[in-house]
Design a protein around this motif. Structure first.
Motif, PDB file in Angstrom:
ATOM      1  N   GLY A  43      35.949  49.891   2.521  1.00  0.00           N
ATOM      2  CA  GLY A  43      37.821  50.335   1.349  1.00  0.00           C
ATOM      3  C   GLY A  43      37.079  50.871  -0.276  1.00  0.00           C
ATOM      4  O   GLY A  43      36.334  50.920  -0.313  1.00  0.00           O
ATOM      5  N   SER A  81      42.315  40.267  -5.524  1.00  0.00           N
ATOM      6  CA  SER A  81      43.893  39.456  -4.930  1.00  0.00           C
ATOM      7  C   SER A  81      44.698  40.878  -6.100  1.00  0.00           C
ATOM      8  O   SER A  81      44.335  42.173  -6.034  1.00  0.00           O
ATOM      9  N   ALA A  83      43.799  43.617   5.101  1.00  0.00           N
ATOM     10  CA  ALA A  83      45.156  44.293   4.639  1.00  0.00           C
ATOM     11  C   ALA A  83      46.647  44.473   5.578  1.00  0.00           C
ATOM     12  O   ALA A  83      46.116  45.073   5.898  1.00  0.00           O
ATOM     13  N   SER A  89      45.718  45.582 -11.715  1.00  0.00           N
ATOM     14  CA  SER A  89      47.102  46.358 -11.209  1.00  0.00           C
ATOM     15  C   SER A  89      46.746  47.150 -10.195  1.00  0.00           C
ATOM     16  O   SER A  89      46.308  47.424  -9.508  1.00  0.00           O
ATOM     17  N   TRP A  90      47.660  48.384 -10.054  1.00  0.00           N
ATOM     18  CA  TRP A  90      47.753  49.540  -9.242  1.00  0.00           C
ATOM     19  C   TRP A  90      46.562  50.292  -9.049  1.00  0.00           C
ATOM     20  O   TRP A  90      46.371  50.781 -10.172  1.00  0.00           O
ATOM     21  N   PHE A  91      46.248  50.784  -7.715  1.00  0.00           N
ATOM     22  CA  PHE A  91      45.111  51.784  -7.883  1.00  0.00           C
ATOM     23  C   PHE A  91      45.402  53.189  -8.072  1.00  0.00           C
ATOM     24  O   PHE A  91      45.396  53.492  -7.601  1.00  0.00           O
ATOM     25  N   ALA A 108      33.703  46.829   3.163  1.00  0.00           N
ATOM     26  CA  ALA A 108      32.685  46.863   2.298  1.00  0.00           C
ATOM     27  C   ALA A 108      33.296  48.893   2.296  1.00  0.00           C
ATOM     28  O   ALA A 108      32.380  50.008   2.627  1.00  0.00           O
ATOM     29  N   LEU A 148      48.165  36.244  -1.059  1.00  0.00           N
ATOM     30  CA  LEU A 148      46.786  36.583  -0.940  1.00  0.00           C
ATOM     31  C   LEU A 148      47.014  35.293  -2.919  1.00  0.00           C
ATOM     32  O   LEU A 148      45.547  34.925  -3.071  1.00  0.00           O
ATOM     33  N   TRP A 192      37.950  40.699  10.271  1.00  0.00           N
ATOM     34  CA  TRP A 192      39.104  39.418  10.569  1.00  0.00           C
ATOM     35  C   TRP A 192      39.580  38.525  11.607  1.00  0.00           C
ATOM     36  O   TRP A 192      40.353  37.631  12.061  1.00  0.00           O
TER      37      TRP A 192
HETATM   38  N1  LIG Z   1      46.373  49.371  -3.760  1.00  0.00           N
HETATM   39  C1  LIG Z   1      46.843  49.290  -4.545  1.00  0.00           C
HETATM   40  O1  LIG Z   1      47.437  49.849  -5.373  1.00  0.00           O
HETATM   41  C2  LIG Z   1      46.143  47.549  -4.758  1.00  0.00           C
HETATM   42  C3  LIG Z   1      46.700  46.707  -6.288  1.00  0.00           C
HETATM   43  C4  LIG Z   1      46.484  45.406  -6.076  1.00  0.00           C
HETATM   44  C5  LIG Z   1      45.758  45.177  -5.214  1.00  0.00           C
HETATM   45  N2  LIG Z   1      45.217  45.177  -3.929  1.00  0.00           N
HETATM   46  C6  LIG Z   1      44.733  44.812  -2.599  1.00  0.00           C
HETATM   47  O2  LIG Z   1      43.744  45.698  -2.373  1.00  0.00           O
HETATM   48  C7  LIG Z   1      43.454  44.910  -1.217  1.00  0.00           C
HETATM   49  C8  LIG Z   1      42.975  46.178  -0.571  1.00  0.00           C
HETATM   50  O3  LIG Z   1      43.600  46.828  -0.100  1.00  0.00           O
HETATM   51  P1  LIG Z   1      43.616  48.505   0.122  1.00  0.00           P
HETATM   52  O4  LIG Z   1      44.509  49.291   0.143  1.00  0.00           O
HETATM   53  O5  LIG Z   1      42.570  49.310  -1.226  1.00  0.00           O
HETATM   54  O6  LIG Z   1      42.794  48.660   0.860  1.00  0.00           O
HETATM   55  P2  LIG Z   1      41.261  49.260   1.397  1.00  0.00           P
HETATM   56  O7  LIG Z   1      39.981  48.052   0.593  1.00  0.00           O
HETATM   57  O8  LIG Z   1      40.993  50.077   0.996  1.00  0.00           O
HETATM   58  O9  LIG Z   1      41.107  49.068   2.652  1.00  0.00           O
HETATM   59  C9  LIG Z   1      40.787  48.250   3.571  1.00  0.00           C
HETATM   60  C10 LIG Z   1      39.398  47.151   3.688  1.00  0.00           C
HETATM   61  O10 LIG Z   1      39.497  46.325   4.773  1.00  0.00           O
HETATM   62  C11 LIG Z   1      39.068  46.309   6.351  1.00  0.00           C
HETATM   63  N3  LIG Z   1      39.675  45.632   7.032  1.00  0.00           N
HETATM   64  C12 LIG Z   1      40.953  45.883   7.656  1.00  0.00           C
HETATM   65  N4  LIG Z   1      41.542  44.721   8.348  1.00  0.00           N
HETATM   66  C13 LIG Z   1      40.150  44.760   8.601  1.00  0.00           C
HETATM   67  C14 LIG Z   1      40.442  43.808   9.524  1.00  0.00           C
HETATM   68  N5  LIG Z   1      40.806  43.171  10.620  1.00  0.00           N
HETATM   69  N6  LIG Z   1      38.709  42.996   9.774  1.00  0.00           N
HETATM   70  C15 LIG Z   1      37.838  43.319   8.929  1.00  0.00           C
HETATM   71  N7  LIG Z   1      37.986  44.293   8.493  1.00  0.00           N
HETATM   72  C16 LIG Z   1      39.301  44.342   7.930  1.00  0.00           C
HETATM   73  C17 LIG Z   1      38.733  47.672   6.378  1.00  0.00           C
HETATM   74  O11 LIG Z   1      37.257  48.081   7.222  1.00  0.00           O
HETATM   75  P3  LIG Z   1      37.312  48.603   8.550  1.00  0.00           P
HETATM   76  O12 LIG Z   1      38.728  49.580   8.603  1.00  0.00           O
HETATM   77  O13 LIG Z   1      35.957  49.495   8.446  1.00  0.00           O
HETATM   78  O14 LIG Z   1      36.737  47.364   9.439  1.00  0.00           O
HETATM   79  C18 LIG Z   1      38.537  48.236   5.386  1.00  0.00           C
HETATM   80  O15 LIG Z   1      37.180  48.517   4.373  1.00  0.00           O
HETATM   81  C19 LIG Z   1      44.686  44.453   0.000  1.00  0.00           C
HETATM   82  O16 LIG Z   1      44.277  42.825  -0.519  1.00  0.00           O
HETATM   83  C20 LIG Z   1      45.156  44.972  -1.434  1.00  0.00           C
HETATM   84  O17 LIG Z   1      46.696  43.551  -1.664  1.00  0.00           O
HETATM   85  C21 LIG Z   1      45.780  46.527  -3.717  1.00  0.00           C
END
Ligand SMILES: NC(=O)c1ccc[n+]([C@@H]2O[C@H](COP(=O)([O-])OP(=O)(O)OC[C@H]3O[C@@H](n4cnc5c(N)ncnc54)[C@H](OP(=O)(O)O)[C@@H]3O)[C@@H](O)[C@H]2O)c1
Length: 283
Positions: free
Chosen positions: A12, A98, A70, A129-131, A10, A109, A48
Motif C-alpha cells: 500500500g 491511524s 481499510a 492528515s490526508w494523503f 506492504a 481505528l 485480515w
Molecule cells: N488516504 C488518506 O488520505 C488517509 C489519511 C489518513 C489515514 N489513512 C488511513 O491509512 C490506511 C491505509 O489507507 P490507504 O488508502 O493508503 O490504503 P493502502 O495502504 O494503500 O492499501 C491498503 C493495504 O491494505 C492491504 N489490505 C487490504 N485488505 C486487506 C486484507 N483483507 N488483508 C490483508 N491486507 C489487506 C492491501 O494489501 P494487499 O491488497 O496486497 O493484500 C494494501 O497493501 C487506512 O487505515 C486509512 O484510514 C488514510
C-alpha cells in the motif's frame, strides 16, 4: 541481521515505502499481503479475514507495522485477536497507522489505538492528515481529476495539512527501529495547510489544464462515493470527515515529521510535480 519487522499493508501507500525504508537500512522486513510477491523471499501471505495467516506471519517477529483493513465496516474483530497473538508470540513493538481525524478511543481505528496502547508498552500511533497520494492513485479524488478535471469535496474552504505517504513511512521506520520509542501519539502533516480550492489551483498549474473545485453537501458527497462503489456506511463516514474539515478542525501543521526524521516534509506542489503524468492518465 535482526529479527524481521512484519509490515502489514506492504503493497500500500505507506507499507511499500516502509518495507523499502527498513531494507534500505539493513533491517529485515517481512512484507505481508494477500498476494505476496513470489520474487520476494521475505514476503508472506496475510489476510485480515483469515486468522490462519496470522501465526506464520508473526514467526520470530519483534515489531509490527500495522495497517488495519481499510474499508472494513469494523476492523476491530479481526485486529484484536491478531494483537493478542502478536503479544503472546513475543512482539515487543507495534506502530499503528491511524488518522489525524481519529482520537484514541473513537470507533474503529481509535479502538485499535486503545488496544495497541493497552497491550504493548512500546508503541507509536501515527495519525497523519490526508494523503497526497489521493490525488494520483485509485482514490475517487484522483479518478475525478482524470475524468472530469474536477475535485469534488464537502470541505468548502476548510484547510488540511496534506502529507506524502513517503514522509509517514519515514516516521514509521524510525518508530519501528529506534532504540527508544519516538512518541506514542503522533499527528503528522505536510509542511502547509491548504484548502481544496488552493490544492485545485496547484493541480491546475502542474497539469497545465484547469481543474476546478466543486463544493457539495456532505449528503451529496456520500451519494457520489456510494455510486463510486464504496459501502453506504463508509461513504457516510468519509463525507462526514469532509464536514469536519469544513468546520476547520483539520487546519493544522505539525513539525513531527521533521522532528523525528530530520527531513523536510514534501510540499503538495513538489509531490504533484513528481507525479504529473499520473494526474493526467490512469496509473
Ligand atoms: N488516504 C488518506 O488520505 C488517509 C489519511 C489518513 C489515514 N489513512 C488511513 O491509512 C490506511 C491505509 O489507507 P490507504 O488508502 O493508503 O490504503 P493502502 O495502504 O494503500 O492499501 C491498503 C493495504 O491494505 C492491504 N489490505 C487490504 N485488505 C486487506 C486484507 N483483507 N488483508 C490483508 N491486507 C489487506 C492491501 O494489501 P494487499 O491488497 O496486497 O493484500 C494494501 O497493501 C487506512 O487505515 C486509512 O484510514 C488514510
Amino acid at each position: 541481521m535482526s529479527d524481521p519487522v512484519l509490515v502489514t499493508g506492504a503493497t500500500g501507500n505507506t507499507g511499500a515505502p516502509v518495507v523499502a525504508g527498513l531494507r534500505g537500512r539493513g533491517h529485515r522486513a517481512r512484507a505481508a499481503s494477500r498476494h505476496p510477491d513470489p520474487a520476494d523471499a521475505d514476503a508472506v501471505a496475510f489476510d485480515w479475514s483469515d486468522d490462519a495467516t496470522f501465526a506464520p506471519a508473526l514467526t520470530d517477529v519483534r515489531a509490527v507495522y500495522l495497517v488495519a483493513p481499510a474499508g472494513a465496516a469494523d476492523p476491530v474483530p479481526s485486529v484484536r485477536p491478531f494483537l493478542h497473538l502478536a503479544a503472546a508470540r513475543g512482539v515487543r513493538r507495534v506502530v499503528l497507522l491511524s488518522s489525524s481525524a481519529v482520537e484514541r478511543g473513537h470507533a474503529g481505528l481509535g479502538e485499535i489505538h486503545d488496544l495497541v496502547a493497552g497491550i504493548f508498552d512500546e508503541h507509536a500511533v501515527l495519525r497523519p492528515s490526508w494523503f497526497m497520494q489521493n490525488f494520483v492513485g485509485d482514490h475517487p479524488l484522483a479518478e475525478s481529476i482524470r475524468r472530469t478535471r474536477e475535485i469534488v469535496t464537502a470541505t468548502g474552504d476548510g484547510r488540511l495539512g496534506f502529507i506524502d505517504a513517503a514522509d509517514i513511512a519515514a516516521v514509521a521506520v524510525e518508530a519501528l527501529t529506534a532504540s527508544e520509542p519516538v512518541g506514542e501519539d503522533l499527528v503528522l502533516t505536510g509542511p502547509e495547510s491548504l484548502s481544496y480550492p488552493e490544492a485545485a489551483a496547484i493541480v491546475s498549474e502542474v497539469l497545465g489544464q484547469p481543474v476546478r473545485h466543486v463544493d457539495v453537501t456532505t449528503a451529496e458527497l456520500a451519494r457520489r462515493l456510494a455510486s463510486a462503489g464504496y459501502s453506504a456506511e463508509f461513504s457516510d463516514m468519509l463525507a462526514a470527515l469532509d464536514g469536519r474539515i469544513r468546520a476547520g478542525e483539520q487546519d493544522l501543521v505539525t513539525t513531527t515529521v521533521r522532528d523525528i526524521t530530520g527531513r523536510t516534509p514534501t510540499s503538495l506542489r513538489h509531490f504533484l510535480a513528481g507525479h504529473a503524468s499520473r494526474l493526467a492518465s490512469s496509473p
